[in-house]
Design an enzyme around this catalytic site. Structure first.
Site, PDB file in Angstrom:
ATOM      1  N   THR A 165       0.809  -1.206   0.000  1.00  0.00           N
ATOM      2  CA  THR A 165       0.000   0.000   0.000  1.00  0.00           C
ATOM      3  C   THR A 165       0.848   1.265   0.000  1.00  0.00           C
ATOM      4  O   THR A 165       0.312   2.364   0.051  1.00  0.00           O
ATOM      5  CB  THR A 165      -0.930   0.035   1.225  1.00  0.00           C
ATOM      6  OG1 THR A 165      -0.189  -0.331   2.373  1.00  0.00           O
ATOM      7  CG2 THR A 165      -2.086  -0.907   1.049  1.00  0.00           C
ATOM      8  N   HIS A 204     -21.270 -23.381 -15.221  1.00  0.00           N
ATOM      9  CA  HIS A 204     -20.868 -23.030 -13.856  1.00  0.00           C
ATOM     10  C   HIS A 204     -20.741 -21.508 -13.707  1.00  0.00           C
ATOM     11  O   HIS A 204     -21.321 -20.909 -12.800  1.00  0.00           O
ATOM     12  CB  HIS A 204     -19.535 -23.720 -13.534  1.00  0.00           C
ATOM     13  CG  HIS A 204     -18.990 -23.437 -12.180  1.00  0.00           C
ATOM     14  ND1 HIS A 204     -19.023 -24.351 -11.158  1.00  0.00           N
ATOM     15  CD2 HIS A 204     -18.407 -22.327 -11.654  1.00  0.00           C
ATOM     16  CE1 HIS A 204     -18.484 -23.832 -10.077  1.00  0.00           C
ATOM     17  NE2 HIS A 204     -18.094 -22.591 -10.354  1.00  0.00           N
ATOM     18  N   GLU A 205     -20.012 -20.901 -14.621  1.00  0.00           N
ATOM     19  CA  GLU A 205     -19.777 -19.457 -14.507  1.00  0.00           C
ATOM     20  C   GLU A 205     -21.059 -18.661 -14.716  1.00  0.00           C
ATOM     21  O   GLU A 205     -21.317 -17.684 -14.020  1.00  0.00           O
ATOM     22  CB  GLU A 205     -18.708 -18.997 -15.515  1.00  0.00           C
ATOM     23  CG  GLU A 205     -17.325 -19.576 -15.260  1.00  0.00           C
ATOM     24  CD  GLU A 205     -16.787 -19.278 -13.869  1.00  0.00           C
ATOM     25  OE1 GLU A 205     -17.175 -18.242 -13.288  1.00  0.00           O
ATOM     26  OE2 GLU A 205     -16.009 -20.086 -13.343  1.00  0.00           O
TER      27      GLU A 205
HETATM   28  P1  ADP Z   1       4.660  -1.579   1.302  1.00  0.00           P
HETATM   29  O1  ADP Z   1       3.453  -0.935   1.904  1.00  0.00           O
HETATM   30  O2  ADP Z   1       4.516  -3.049   1.293  1.00  0.00           O
HETATM   31  O3  ADP Z   1       5.932  -1.096   1.887  1.00  0.00           O
HETATM   32  P2  ADP Z   1       5.696  -0.287  -0.993  1.00  0.00           P
HETATM   33  O4  ADP Z   1       5.803   1.078  -0.457  1.00  0.00           O
HETATM   34  O5  ADP Z   1       6.969  -1.040  -1.089  1.00  0.00           O
HETATM   35  O6  ADP Z   1       4.633  -1.132  -0.217  1.00  0.00           O
HETATM   36  O7  ADP Z   1       5.019  -0.204  -2.418  1.00  0.00           O
HETATM   37  C1  ADP Z   1       5.415  -1.016  -3.486  1.00  0.00           C
HETATM   38  C2  ADP Z   1       5.219  -0.312  -4.794  1.00  0.00           C
HETATM   39  O8  ADP Z   1       3.838  -0.111  -5.052  1.00  0.00           O
HETATM   40  C3  ADP Z   1       5.826   1.070  -4.817  1.00  0.00           C
HETATM   41  O9  ADP Z   1       7.144   1.018  -5.240  1.00  0.00           O
HETATM   42  C4  ADP Z   1       4.951   1.804  -5.799  1.00  0.00           C
HETATM   43  O10 ADP Z   1       5.389   1.609  -7.118  1.00  0.00           O
HETATM   44  C5  ADP Z   1       3.616   1.130  -5.665  1.00  0.00           C
HETATM   45  N1  ADP Z   1       2.702   1.904  -4.804  1.00  0.00           N
HETATM   46  C6  ADP Z   1       2.154   1.468  -3.661  1.00  0.00           C
HETATM   47  N2  ADP Z   1       1.338   2.389  -3.140  1.00  0.00           N
HETATM   48  C7  ADP Z   1       1.387   3.457  -3.950  1.00  0.00           C
HETATM   49  C8  ADP Z   1       0.770   4.742  -3.930  1.00  0.00           C
HETATM   50  N3  ADP Z   1      -0.071   5.105  -2.954  1.00  0.00           N
HETATM   51  N4  ADP Z   1       1.045   5.589  -4.935  1.00  0.00           N
HETATM   52  C9  ADP Z   1       1.878   5.227  -5.913  1.00  0.00           C
HETATM   53  N5  ADP Z   1       2.499   4.041  -5.977  1.00  0.00           N
HETATM   54  C10 ADP Z   1       2.259   3.143  -5.031  1.00  0.00           C
HETATM   55 ZN    ZN Z   2     -17.230 -21.097  -9.265  1.00  0.00          ZN
END
Ligand code: ADP
Ligand code: ZN
Ligand code: MG
Length: 635
Positions: A220, A438-439
């Site tokens: 995130t 099924h789907e």
């Molecule tokens: P974690 O929360 O696991 O530390 P990261 O910060 O490593 O996650 O995020 C991994 C990648 O996901 C980042 O390098 C970026 O490219 C993308 N990412 C995650 N959240 C965002 C966000 N809010 N905005 C832009 N890119 C994001």
């Molecule tokens: Zn199913």
């Protein structure tokens, strides 16, 4: 490394090494060397010696008070020894035999003895010690070469903690690179302002929070946010993963922590970022069988360092974790990580923003509708969305296009969710038909219960994830609350696939395993977590752990209650199964019609689906269904 003054465990290790070396060398001198010398000398008796002298076989003889050492002419490499005998005639005999002779006190010189017995082994062990300590050093500092066993000192004072020091210019990540997450950014903004001008805060007497803990599901943007804070504040950024503190030797982790904070203090104002802090910050529980001394010491050191910090200096400690509930409470109390910043999965708006941020890095067609993509990618994290954009770009290259179009993005969502299309897996016609029914079963049940989200797309192209087909449901907006009816409808939808199989083929397949699992999970949660069952009421019957990592729940009730819960779960799922069965029976002609369409086209979009569903029976004939067709040609 070993001889670093303030490193107790290292000193102990070096001390042990020296003791072992000394013992080995004593053994060498006491037993091994004499044994080697003795091996070449043969003891003979005096008469043999006299015989050899008489036969003029002796080349040299050396006489001391105890022994006569001599060698013969034929094999000069052999030495002999015999005890000295009171023999006044000996000199004459030797002279007569024409050999060289004399008196020696000692066969080898003391200097030689000392060199082979002490100097050479010492050099040898010193060399091994240096090599060993180098090897360990490399392991501990991750590639950096430090001093040797006896050559420690200044070379290791930097980079010992393994923390990478980021120069302000290298972390060019700014808040604008982190999309969505507005609340988290707002909370972090204050830290940035503080780092810009610590004095302003000190003047008024306010002390800034020492630490902020970023919590949220994986991907995130927690790590990204921490970097952005450093980028915005334009201060050095020390980043270290919690796992890097965990060392083989007790005490190493603690010394790393000490070191990291020393460095940080020297470089203030700056940011110290400890990623995945749960590896060292786990609760210290007394009852555990496997107490981890090393981890506990490291944690204690961290707590101490955070306390000993002068808040006005301008060092801010950020940490990230997706398991906040396992952290030691001492870590979370005010004065340490007193600020908790939730970094949640992005909402619809956030997803659009993240898609746009990442789309800037690639060439995109003007008419791409990011809103539609964000809607389809409900529940995706920032990392997923970044991945979707990249997959789309890769697909565009494969297709020989110069820029990414909507279709690339849509397909890449499916790739990220369900894996690549598996062209090599060929379903038999019969299997394909079962999957189609099924789907459609799922989709039809979903569509007929007006509370359920409409279908976005149904496909029966096998995927690398193992899915033979799937229904892509789309929520129109973000949902934060689910009503009991909605949950029940969801269960009904999950059972819809199996229902269609039963209804049309009169038999069931293994294809519903995942549906069953999901339906059961919802039903169980309704009873044990949400208090949605009349018989059990508003009682928490299970405890949730790992909420950010998929969530595990464990029952917290008596075995009798557990039995009742199991029965209730079965009841709920069965009721919904019956409901789904009724919906499908009532709409059997549509089921056939839609399944036939899907069977032929392999993919059906939400609009096509609704069109067929709402039209008068037109496509195909009612009398002749897809299922009937294959029954006529059983292959
Ligand atoms: P974690 O929360 O696991 O530390 P990261 O910060 O490593 O996650 O995020 C991994 C990648 O996901 C980042 O390098 C970026 O490219 C993308 N990412 C995650 N959240 C965002 C966000 N809010 N905005 C832009 N890119 C994001
Ligand atoms: Zn199913
Ligand atoms: Mg991370």
């Amino acid at each position: 490394m070993f001889f670093n003054q303030d490193k107790k465990p290292e000193r102990t290790a070096a001390f042990t090494y020296v003791i072992v070396v000394v013992i080995i060398m004593l053994l060498i001198n006491a037993f091994i060397l004499p044994a080697i010398v003795r091996r070449n000398i043969r003891d003979v008796d005096y008469s043999t010696f006299l015989n050899m002298v008489g036969n003029k076989e002796i080349s040299t003889a050396q006489i001391n008070s105890d022994y006569i050492y001599f060698s013969d002419k034929a094999t000069p490499e052999n030495s002999y020894r015999t005890a000295t005998f009171n023999d006044p005639d000996l000199v004459n005999r030797l002279q007569a035999s024409g050999c060289e002779f004399g008196t020696v006190v000692n066969r080898t010189s003391p200097l030689e003895n000392f060199f082979f017995g002490w100097v050479l082994p010492l050099l040898f062990f010193y060399g091994i010690g240096v090599l060993l300590s180098r090897m360990m050093m490399r392991r501990m500092t991750g590639g950096e070469d430090g001093g040797g066993l006896f050559g420690g000192g200044p070379m290791m004072s930097f980079g010992k903690s393994g923390a990478k020091k980021y120069v302000p210019s290298t972390t060019s990540i700014k808040f604008e690179d982190v999309a969505g997450e507005e609340e988290a950014k707002q909370l972090l903004e204050e830290l940035v302002m503080y780092l810009h001008d610590p004095k302003k805060y000190a003047d008024i007497g306010a002390s800034c929070p020492k630490g902020a803990l970023l919590v949220g599901p994986p991907g995130t943007g927690k790590t990204l946010l921490a970097k952005a804070v450093a980028g915005e504040a334009e201060v050095p950024f020390f980043s270290i993963a919690g796992s890097e503190f965990v060392e083989m030797f007790v005490g190493m982790g603690a010394s790393k922590v000490r070191d990291l904070f020393n460095q940080a203090e020297k470089n203030a104002p700056c940011i110290v970022f400890i990623d995945e802090i749960d590896t060292i910050g786990k609760k210290r529980d007394a009852g555990a069988l496997s107490t981890n001394d090393e981890r506990e010491q490291t944690l204690n050191q961290l707590l101490t360092e955070m306390d000993g910090f002068d808040g006005s200096k301008g060092v801010i400690i950020l940490a990230a974790t997706n398991r906040p509930e396992v952290l030691d409470p001492a870590l979370l109390r005010p004065g340490r990580f007193d600020r908790r910043i939730p970094v949640e999965l992005p909402d619809l708006e956030g997803r659009v923003a993240i898609l746009k941020v990442h789309a800037k890095k690639i060439k995109v067609a003007d008419n791409v509708d990011f809103d539609a993509i964000a809607r389809t990618a409900a529940g995706a994290s920032g990392a997923d969305l970044a991945n979707i954009i990249n997959e789309a770009a890769l697909r565009a290259v494969r297709e020989g296009r110069k820029f990414v179009i909507q279709e690339d993005l849509m397909e890449s969502i499916e790739v990220v969710i369900a894996g690549y299309q598996k062209k090599s897996r060929v379903l038999s016609d019969k299997e394909k038909l079962v999957v189609a029914y099924h789907e459609i079963g799922h989709a039809l049940v979903a569509a007929k219960q007006n509370n359920s989200a409409p279908v976005q797309k149904i496909t029966i192209i096998p995927r690398t994830s193992g899915a033979l087909g799937y229904t892509l449901q789309v929520d129109e907006g973000d949902k934060y609350l689910m009503s009991k009816e909605e949950l029940l409808n969801k269960i009904a939808t999950f059972t819809g696939g199996r229902c269609a199989e039963e209804l049309v083929f009169g038999t069931i397949t293994t294809g519903a395993a995942n549906d069953i699992e999901q339906a059961t999970k919802i039903a169980r949660a309704m009873i044990t977590q949400y208090g949605m069952d009349e018989d059990f009421g508003m009682v928490a019957l299970s405890t949730q752990t790992n909420i950010y990592l998929g969530g595990d729940s464990s029952l917290a009730c008596s075995p009798e209650t557990a039995t009742q819960i199991d029965a209730a779960v079965v009841r709920i799922v069965e009721t919904q199964h019956d409901k789904a069965m009724k919906i499908l029976t009532d709409n059997k002609s549509k089921l056939h019609e839609l399944a036939k369409y899907l069977y032929e086209h392999e993919t059906i979009t939400g609009e096509e689906f609704m069109e067929i569903l709402n039209s008068k029976p037109a496509y195909g004939t009612e009398a002749k269904t897809a299922a009937d067709e294959t029954e006529e040609n059983p292959n």
